[in-house]
Design a protein around this motif. Structure first.
Motif, PDB file in Angstrom:
ATOM      1  N   THR A 175      -0.834  -6.368   8.166  1.00  0.00           N
ATOM      2  CA  THR A 175      -1.897  -5.416   7.849  1.00  0.00           C
ATOM      3  C   THR A 175      -2.208  -4.642   9.125  1.00  0.00           C
ATOM      4  N   ARG A 187     -10.682  -0.898   8.688  1.00  0.00           N
ATOM      5  CA  ARG A 187     -10.236  -2.260   8.433  1.00  0.00           C
ATOM      6  C   ARG A 187     -10.537  -2.657   7.004  1.00  0.00           C
ATOM      7  N   VAL A 221       2.524 -11.445   5.799  1.00  0.00           N
ATOM      8  CA  VAL A 221       1.814 -10.237   5.383  1.00  0.00           C
ATOM      9  C   VAL A 221       1.308  -9.535   6.638  1.00  0.00           C
ATOM     10  N   SER A 230       0.867  -1.184   0.000  1.00  0.00           N
ATOM     11  CA  SER A 230       0.000   0.000   0.000  1.00  0.00           C
ATOM     12  C   SER A 230       0.896   1.223   0.000  1.00  0.00           C
ATOM     13  N   GLN A 274       4.689  -6.798   3.239  1.00  0.00           N
ATOM     14  CA  GLN A 274       4.931  -8.220   3.031  1.00  0.00           C
ATOM     15  C   GLN A 274       6.416  -8.496   3.177  1.00  0.00           C
ATOM     16  N   VAL A 290      -9.304 -10.450   6.078  1.00  0.00           N
ATOM     17  CA  VAL A 290      -8.848  -9.810   7.312  1.00  0.00           C
ATOM     18  C   VAL A 290     -10.042  -9.845   8.261  1.00  0.00           C
ATOM     19  N   VAL A 324      -6.435  -8.450   2.170  1.00  0.00           N
ATOM     20  CA  VAL A 324      -5.120  -7.934   1.799  1.00  0.00           C
ATOM     21  C   VAL A 324      -4.583  -8.854   0.708  1.00  0.00           C
ATOM     22  N   SER A 353      -4.357   2.552   6.562  1.00  0.00           N
ATOM     23  CA  SER A 353      -4.534   1.098   6.655  1.00  0.00           C
ATOM     24  C   SER A 353      -3.453   0.420   5.809  1.00  0.00           C
ATOM     25  N   SER A 393      -4.534  -5.025  13.904  1.00  0.00           N
ATOM     26  CA  SER A 393      -3.356  -5.505  13.182  1.00  0.00           C
ATOM     27  C   SER A 393      -3.428  -7.013  13.004  1.00  0.00           C
ATOM     28  N   SER A 442      -0.319  -2.003   4.467  1.00  0.00           N
ATOM     29  CA  SER A 442       0.015  -3.425   4.446  1.00  0.00           C
ATOM     30  C   SER A 442       1.429  -3.596   3.909  1.00  0.00           C
TER      31      SER A 442
END
Length: 152
Positions: free
Chosen positions: A86, A94, A84, A58, A74, A134, A98, A70, A142, A72
């Motif tokens: 988030t 939220r 990953v 993101s 990796q 998610v 993802v 929000s 998280s 994310s």
């Protein structure tokens, strides 16, 4: 609260992880959460941080409540596994899913929510097209998902 503390620790665990907190001043439930996260880092995340590559999924968050709220990320390990992360920061909402990068559409993956231990099996094409769900209690801000290719 506990969810905000978890979010702070999980974000830190995507890098070299260290904590500088006066432990004697922490509430007992936060000491327990710290213990759980240090154990998770030692047992699962060390190889990702040591040998992996950190990718952004993101736009980045920025100080002062600016940027992505929000975000994310990796961590991609050389062995084909991924973690990953988030996060929902103040002012964020939220995401429903993802979508990680660099997964093989033809493989099957085992996805473990490292916070709850919940495991789901997904096809690479499902993850690429729809993402990883998610989920969790309303206050959770998280998630760390371990994404592992299943053996053929």
């Amino acid at each position: 609260g506990v969810d905000a503390f978890d979010t702070m620790l999980r974000a830190a665990m995507l890098h070299r992880f260290g904590v500088s907190i006066r432990l004697v001043e922490l509430r007992p439930e936060l000491v327990e959460r710290l213990r759980v996260h240090v154990e998770l880092f030692r047992e699962t995340l060390v190889p990702f941080v040591r040998d992996g590559v950190l990718l952004t999924l993101s736009e980045p968050p920025e100080r002062g409540g600016n940027g992505e709220r929000s975000p994310s990320f990796q961590l991609e390990a050389p062995d084909g596994r991924h973690v990953v992360g988030t996060f929902v920061l103040e002012g964020g909402s939220r995401p429903a899913t993802v979508v990680p990068r660099d997964l093989d559409r033809e493989r099957h993956y085992r996805v473990t929510d490292l916070g709850t231990g919940t495991v789901i099996e997904l096809e690479g094409s499902e993850v690429a097209d729809r993402g990883i769900p998610v989920s969790g209690a309303p206050g959770v801000t998280s998630w760390l998902h371990l994404v592992e290719p299943r053996l053929p």
